[in-house]
Design an enzyme around this catalytic site. Structure first.
Site, PDB file in Angstrom:
ATOM      1  N   TYR A   1       0.845  -1.198   0.000  1.00 17.81           N
ATOM      2  CA  TYR A   1       0.000   0.000   0.000  1.00 17.81           C
ATOM      3  C   TYR A   1       0.880   1.248   0.000  1.00 17.81           C
ATOM      4  O   TYR A   1       0.647   2.199   0.731  1.00 17.81           O
ATOM      5  CB  TYR A   1      -0.941   0.003   1.207  1.00 17.81           C
ATOM      6  CG  TYR A   1      -2.128   0.927   1.056  1.00 17.81           C
ATOM      7  CD1 TYR A   1      -3.181   0.609   0.200  1.00 17.81           C
ATOM      8  CD2 TYR A   1      -2.211   2.112   1.778  1.00 17.81           C
ATOM      9  CE1 TYR A   1      -4.271   1.451   0.062  1.00 17.81           C
ATOM     10  CE2 TYR A   1      -3.300   2.967   1.657  1.00 17.81           C
ATOM     11  CZ  TYR A   1      -4.326   2.634   0.788  1.00 17.81           C
ATOM     12  OH  TYR A   1      -5.404   3.476   0.653  1.00 17.81           O
TER      13      TYR A   1
ATOM     14  N   SER B   1       2.703  -3.467   9.680  1.00 13.88           N
ATOM     15  CA  SER B   1       2.911  -2.477   8.620  1.00 13.88           C
ATOM     16  C   SER B   1       2.327  -1.119   9.013  1.00 13.88           C
ATOM     17  O   SER B   1       1.196  -1.019   9.490  1.00 13.88           O
ATOM     18  CB  SER B   1       2.262  -2.945   7.317  1.00 13.88           C
ATOM     19  OG  SER B   1       2.294  -1.917   6.349  1.00 13.88           O
TER      20      SER B   1
ATOM     21  N   ASP C   1      10.731  -3.878  -5.716  1.00 11.72           N
ATOM     22  CA  ASP C   1      11.245  -5.034  -6.444  1.00 11.72           C
ATOM     23  C   ASP C   1      12.017  -6.015  -5.561  1.00 11.72           C
ATOM     24  O   ASP C   1      11.838  -7.221  -5.671  1.00 11.72           O
ATOM     25  CB  ASP C   1      12.173  -4.567  -7.578  1.00 11.72           C
ATOM     26  CG  ASP C   1      11.411  -3.892  -8.700  1.00 11.72           C
ATOM     27  OD1 ASP C   1      10.306  -4.358  -9.027  1.00 11.72           O
ATOM     28  OD2 ASP C   1      11.920  -2.908  -9.255  1.00 11.72           O
TER      29      ASP C   1
ATOM     30  N   HIS D   1       5.460  -4.068 -12.446  1.00 11.92           N
ATOM     31  CA  HIS D   1       6.780  -3.942 -13.079  1.00 11.92           C
ATOM     32  C   HIS D   1       7.304  -5.354 -13.294  1.00 11.92           C
ATOM     33  O   HIS D   1       7.048  -6.240 -12.488  1.00 11.92           O
ATOM     34  CB  HIS D   1       7.715  -3.126 -12.195  1.00 11.92           C
ATOM     35  CG  HIS D   1       9.117  -2.975 -12.735  1.00 11.92           C
ATOM     36  ND1 HIS D   1       9.372  -2.678 -14.056  1.00 11.92           N
ATOM     37  CD2 HIS D   1      10.328  -3.067 -12.125  1.00 11.92           C
ATOM     38  CE1 HIS D   1      10.688  -2.598 -14.239  1.00 11.92           C
ATOM     39  NE2 HIS D   1      11.277  -2.834 -13.080  1.00 11.92           N
TER      40      HIS D   1
ATOM     41  N   GLU E   1      13.526  25.833 -14.019  1.00 15.46           N
ATOM     42  CA  GLU E   1      12.892  25.961 -15.327  1.00 15.46           C
ATOM     43  C   GLU E   1      12.698  24.622 -16.045  1.00 15.46           C
ATOM     44  O   GLU E   1      12.007  24.555 -17.066  1.00 15.46           O
ATOM     45  CB  GLU E   1      13.703  26.913 -16.221  1.00 15.46           C
ATOM     46  CG  GLU E   1      13.571  28.374 -15.832  1.00 15.46           C
ATOM     47  CD  GLU E   1      14.092  29.311 -16.913  1.00 15.46           C
ATOM     48  OE1 GLU E   1      13.768  29.093 -18.097  1.00 15.46           O
ATOM     49  OE2 GLU E   1      14.840  30.241 -16.569  1.00 15.46           O
TER      50      GLU E   1
ATOM     51  N   SER F   1      11.884  30.891 -27.180  1.00 17.55           N
ATOM     52  CA  SER F   1      12.379  31.935 -28.067  1.00 17.55           C
ATOM     53  C   SER F   1      13.197  31.344 -29.209  1.00 17.55           C
ATOM     54  O   SER F   1      13.692  30.208 -29.122  1.00 17.55           O
ATOM     55  CB  SER F   1      13.253  32.917 -27.284  1.00 17.55           C
ATOM     56  OG  SER F   1      14.470  32.282 -26.893  1.00 17.55           O
TER      57      SER F   1
END
Length: 331
Positions: free
Chosen positions: A25, A51, A83, A108, A231, A252
């Site tokens: 979770y 947990s 994993d 995965h 940026e 630009s």
């Protein structure tokens, strides 16, 4: 040509008629469980004793069981744990309780692709891998959108493993954005490569190198931070919305000219050769073996990397600047 499926190609009633267990979770697990619940699926969560996530799952209105108990209850079991511990969780709490016709899903493919988990031939083995972090998967679903996902079938014991996986992908909202059919091999190797060469390793190294170059040349660290890290989001947003063409259209002419002329000087044949070597280590299992060994040895290098990186001037300056920008949800 890649095969991509959408809502019209999926049978939602399949996953709605099955009992679905989510192992874990964390980032992915909470998003899968909550999205499935909101899609009308009978879903529960499996966690180990003690947990810290149990309270969070129960606060979300979910039933929490032991992983062994969840395995015995569920028709479909999705692994959303990290994993490395996944193999032990499977062998200790899942494998002894499997029954014919169940479906094992993975977010995965690493453990299946590299043979760290080898399920019996009487269960389905498939993958539903959202292409983004769990908190974004949840946010996109809540906002009425969706996150693309990859779907693959490694083992089809029941004859409808693909349909089950596709229906599951619908349940987490991915059918709205697109479900790309792939293989465990392709997902695992491209995912690891993308993380290392571009998205995390490559981008982090590029930002740090740019920042250091400006600071070492005598420019203010704050100016270097704004230019080389802050940026980045603005450019990535343009790429996300319209690809390279739209990004170049939006910046630009001077910046576009620098893109064409300077980019190949920084990322060149030497860089591509390094990427090819990274890919080779991923393909032949060298990376996976090294990562598993690092964890079994107590993560000494990982811990040192974390300590070194957290102390960088880039991180110190960034933390100070973000604190002065209330519009940023600083982490």
């Amino acid at each position: 040509m890649a095969i991509i499926y959408y809502e019209k190609d999926v049978q939602p009633e399949i996953i709605k008629g099955l009992k679905v267990g989510i192992v874990g979770y964390g980032s992915q697990g909470h998003a899968h469980a909550l999205n499935l619940r909101d899609s009308g699926v009978d879903v529960r969560v499996g966690l180990h004793e003690g947990s810290k996530s149990k309270a969070k799952a129960e606060e979300g209105g979910l039933v929490v069981e032991s992983v062994a108990g969840l395995t015995q209850w569920a028709d479909v079991l999705m692994f959303c744990t990290p994993d490395v511990p996944m193999g032990d969780i499977y062998s200790e709490s899942v494998a002894p309780h499997l029954r014919p016709g169940q479906t094992l899903l993975f977010a995965h493919g690493l453990n299946i692709h590299y043979g760290l988990i080898t399920p019996p031939d009487f269960v389905n083995v498939a993958m539903v891998a959202p292409k983004g972090p769990g908190h974004r998967l949840r946010a996109e679903y809540v906002n009425g959108a969706g996150m693309p996902a990859l779907v693959a079938v490694q083992q089809d014991a029941t004859g409808n493993a693909k349909q089950i996986a596709m229906s599951y992908a619908w349940g987490i909202g991915s059918a709205k954005a697109g479900i790309l059919e792939t293989t465990f091999k392709e997902e695992t190797e491209t995912d690891l490569f993308g993380e290392q060469a571009v998205l995390c390793g490559g981008l982090s190294a590029l930002i740090k190198a740019g920042f250091d170059t400006l600071v070492e040349a005598g420019y203010q660290p704050e100016a270097a931070y704004f230019e080389c890290l802050h940026e980045t989001k603005l450019i990535v947003d343009l790429l996300y919305e319209g690809g390279l063409d739209y990004m170049r259209y939006s910046i630009s002419d001077t910046a576009e000219w620098g893109d064409y002329t300077a980019g190949p000087k920084v990322i060149n044949e030497q860089s591509k050769q390094a990427m090819k070597e990274l890919l080779k280590d991923i393909q032949d299992g060298t990376f996976a073996k090294d990562w598993i060994a690092e964890n079994r040895n107590g993560r000494p290098r990982m811990n040192q990397y974390r300590a070194d990186e957290s102390g960088l001037l880039l991180e110190k300056v960034g933390k100070e600047l973000r604190a002065l920008m209330p519009f940023i949800n600083a982490k």
